[in-house]
Structures are given as C-alpha cells and as structure tokens.
Enzyme design. Structure first.
Site, PDB file in Angstrom:
ATOM      1  N   ASP A  39      69.252  22.347  10.975  1.00 15.11           N
ATOM      2  CA  ASP A  39      68.546  23.210  10.089  1.00 15.11           C
ATOM      3  C   ASP A  39      67.451  24.386  10.502  1.00 15.11           C
ATOM      4  OD1 ASP A  39      67.982  23.462   5.820  1.00 15.11           O
ATOM      5  OD2 ASP A  39      66.294  23.881   7.214  1.00 15.11           O
ATOM      6  N   ILE A  40      67.133  25.754  10.161  1.00 11.44           N
ATOM      7  CA  ILE A  40      65.633  25.997  10.266  1.00 11.44           C
ATOM      8  C   ILE A  40      64.300  26.143   9.802  1.00 11.44           C
ATOM      9  CG2 ILE A  40      65.815  28.014   8.077  1.00 11.44           C
ATOM     10  CD1 ILE A  40      66.195  30.531  10.341  1.00 11.44           C
ATOM     11  N   ASN A  97      73.510  19.350  -1.454  1.00 11.96           N
ATOM     12  CA  ASN A  97      73.307  19.896  -3.197  1.00 11.96           C
ATOM     13  C   ASN A  97      74.497  21.089  -3.081  1.00 11.96           C
ATOM     14  OD1 ASN A  97      70.151  19.345  -3.615  1.00 11.96           O
ATOM     15  ND2 ASN A  97      70.134  20.336  -1.818  1.00 11.96           N
ATOM     16  N   GLU A 105      70.867  26.949  -2.180  1.00 14.63           N
ATOM     17  CA  GLU A 105      70.287  27.707  -1.769  1.00 14.63           C
ATOM     18  C   GLU A 105      71.523  28.809  -1.626  1.00 14.63           C
ATOM     19  OE1 GLU A 105      65.768  28.636  -2.046  1.00 14.63           O
ATOM     20  OE2 GLU A 105      66.118  27.237  -0.050  1.00 14.63           O
ATOM     21  N   VAL A 106      72.262  28.013  -0.416  1.00 14.13           N
ATOM     22  CA  VAL A 106      73.236  28.684   0.558  1.00 14.13           C
ATOM     23  C   VAL A 106      74.574  28.652  -0.277  1.00 14.13           C
ATOM     24  CG1 VAL A 106      74.555  29.162   3.009  1.00 14.13           C
ATOM     25  CG2 VAL A 106      71.570  28.526   2.308  1.00 14.13           C
ATOM     26  N   HIS A 110      78.110  22.861   2.206  1.00 18.72           N
ATOM     27  CA  HIS A 110      76.938  22.150   3.952  1.00 18.72           C
ATOM     28  C   HIS A 110      76.115  21.216   2.920  1.00 18.72           C
ATOM     29  CE1 HIS A 110      74.529  25.150   1.275  1.00 18.72           C
ATOM     30  NE2 HIS A 110      73.148  24.097   1.876  1.00 18.72           N
ATOM     31  N   HIS A 112      73.504  18.074   4.090  1.00 21.57           N
ATOM     32  CA  HIS A 112      72.257  17.703   5.399  1.00 21.57           C
ATOM     33  C   HIS A 112      72.801  16.641   6.055  1.00 21.57           C
ATOM     34  CE1 HIS A 112      69.725  21.007   3.417  1.00 21.57           C
ATOM     35  NE2 HIS A 112      71.251  20.352   1.881  1.00 21.57           N
TER      36      HIS A 112
HETATM   37  P1  DGP Z   1      70.758  24.319  -0.165  1.00 17.69           P
HETATM   38  O1  DGP Z   1      68.892  23.811  -0.321  1.00 17.69           O
HETATM   39  O2  DGP Z   1      70.723  22.916   0.537  1.00 17.69           O
HETATM   40  O3  DGP Z   1      71.719  24.881   0.144  1.00 17.69           O
HETATM   41  O4  DGP Z   1      69.514  24.327   2.059  1.00 17.69           O
HETATM   42  C1  DGP Z   1      70.088  25.642   1.947  1.00 17.69           C
HETATM   43  C2  DGP Z   1      69.574  25.131   3.329  1.00 17.69           C
HETATM   44  O5  DGP Z   1      69.891  25.708   4.928  1.00 17.69           O
HETATM   45  C3  DGP Z   1      68.051  24.908   4.077  1.00 17.69           C
HETATM   46  O6  DGP Z   1      67.399  23.732   4.173  1.00 17.69           O
HETATM   47  C4  DGP Z   1      67.382  25.606   4.926  1.00 17.69           C
HETATM   48  C5  DGP Z   1      68.402  26.233   5.840  1.00 17.69           C
HETATM   49  N1  DGP Z   1      69.091  27.310   6.108  1.00 17.69           N
HETATM   50  C6  DGP Z   1      68.728  28.719   5.771  1.00 17.69           C
HETATM   51  N2  DGP Z   1      68.567  29.810   6.757  1.00 17.69           N
HETATM   52  C7  DGP Z   1      69.361  29.075   7.491  1.00 17.69           C
HETATM   53  C8  DGP Z   1      69.872  29.894   8.519  1.00 17.69           C
HETATM   54  O7  DGP Z   1      69.201  31.302   8.953  1.00 17.69           O
HETATM   55  N3  DGP Z   1      70.007  29.230  10.071  1.00 17.69           N
HETATM   56  C9  DGP Z   1      69.784  27.693   9.694  1.00 17.69           C
HETATM   57  N4  DGP Z   1      70.071  26.960  10.649  1.00 17.69           N
HETATM   58  N5  DGP Z   1      69.327  27.229   8.959  1.00 17.69           N
HETATM   59  C10 DGP Z   1      69.145  28.243   7.350  1.00 17.69           C
END
Ligand code: DGP
Length: 125
Positions: A39-40, A97, A105-106, A110, A112
């Site tokens: 995760d970023i 989520n 958010e994405v 995914h 975690h």
């Molecule tokens: P959620 O709130 O469950 O949709 O988590 C989205 C996660 O995705 C958050 O912990 C940050 C991660 N994330 C967002 N953009 C990127 C990216 O470009 N690269 C990576 N590795 N993680 C990302």
C-alpha cells in the site's frame, strides 16, 4: 472520496492502471488470478493490497459475478501472500472495504493485509 459499490467498473481506476503496468507498484506476488503489492500509505508496519486480475468494483461485485476459478484463485492468493510474508504465526488482519459507509476509495476490489504489530480492536470508535 468514498465510492458507491454499485457503480459500473471504471477501466481507468488506479488499480486497473497498475494491473496494465501503466503505474508502478511494489509487487510482492502475482499469478493468473491476483496481484499483491505494498500500500502506498501503510497503516501498519506491513500493509499489502491483494487485488483480483479481473474487472470487479468491490467484494459485492466479485462475489456475485466472478467465476468459481477466479474466486478460488483470489482467496488462495491472499493466503499465499500471508504465508510467504511469514504472517501466520504472528497473525494478521484482512479487510475489504465495500462502498460508501466503509470508505472504499479505489473502485477495484482490494483486500488489505495488515500485520507487524498488535492491531488492536476491530473498528475505530
Ligand atoms: P480503500 O479505502 O479500502 O479503498 O483503500 C485504498 C488503499 O489504496 C489506500 O490504503 C491507499 C491505497 N492506494 C491508493 N492509491 C494507490 C497507489 O497508487 N498505489 C498503491 N500502492 N496504493 C494505493
């Protein structure tokens, strides 16, 4: 911004772009069904995201539309990632989520994987 889990799949979401190799990721595992990367913005000493290769908005979408092979492959991939990282003995937490109230958010499913310290209670107050 949290996303609506009932929305149609957006081919240009950030994880779709990572899957296509258009954006970099720190990959820890990849097979036919799944990709796993760091995760970023890590929320634990170890914070990995596992995503299916197919185009699914959320856990809801995936559990409704994915094939049995995709579901089995994805679930097995999550287990492999955790085992490969040595997380079974110390323990880890999975979180997916889904939609507005969860603050997804994405808009690509995914899971975690959190680990590396005592993770405390399940939910923030
Ligand atoms: P959620 O709130 O469950 O949709 O988590 C989205 C996660 O995705 C958050 O912990 C940050 C991660 N994330 C967002 N953009 C990127 C990216 O470009 N690269 C990576 N590795 N993680 C990302």
């Amino acid at each position: 911004m949290p996303i609506d889990a009932t929305q149609p799949y957006d081919d240009n979401n950030i994880f779709a772009r990572i899957l296509r190799g258009e954006l970099p990721s720190k990959t820890v595992f990849e097979d036919e069904f799944a990709l796993a990367f760091h995760d970023i913005n890590p929320q634990a000493p170890l914070h990995i995201l596992v995503i299916p290769k197919g185009a699914y908005v959320s856990w809801d979408d995936f559990s409704a539309r994915a094939s049995d092979a995709e579901i089995a492959g994805f679930i097995r991939a999550v287990g492999i990632v955790a085992r490969d990282q040595g997380l079974v003995a110390p323990g880890y937490r999975l979180l997916a989520n889904t939609g507005l109230d969860s603050h997804q958010e994405v808009p690509h499913l995914h899971v975690h994987v959190f680990a590396g310290r005592k993770l405390g209670p399940l939910l923030a107050p």
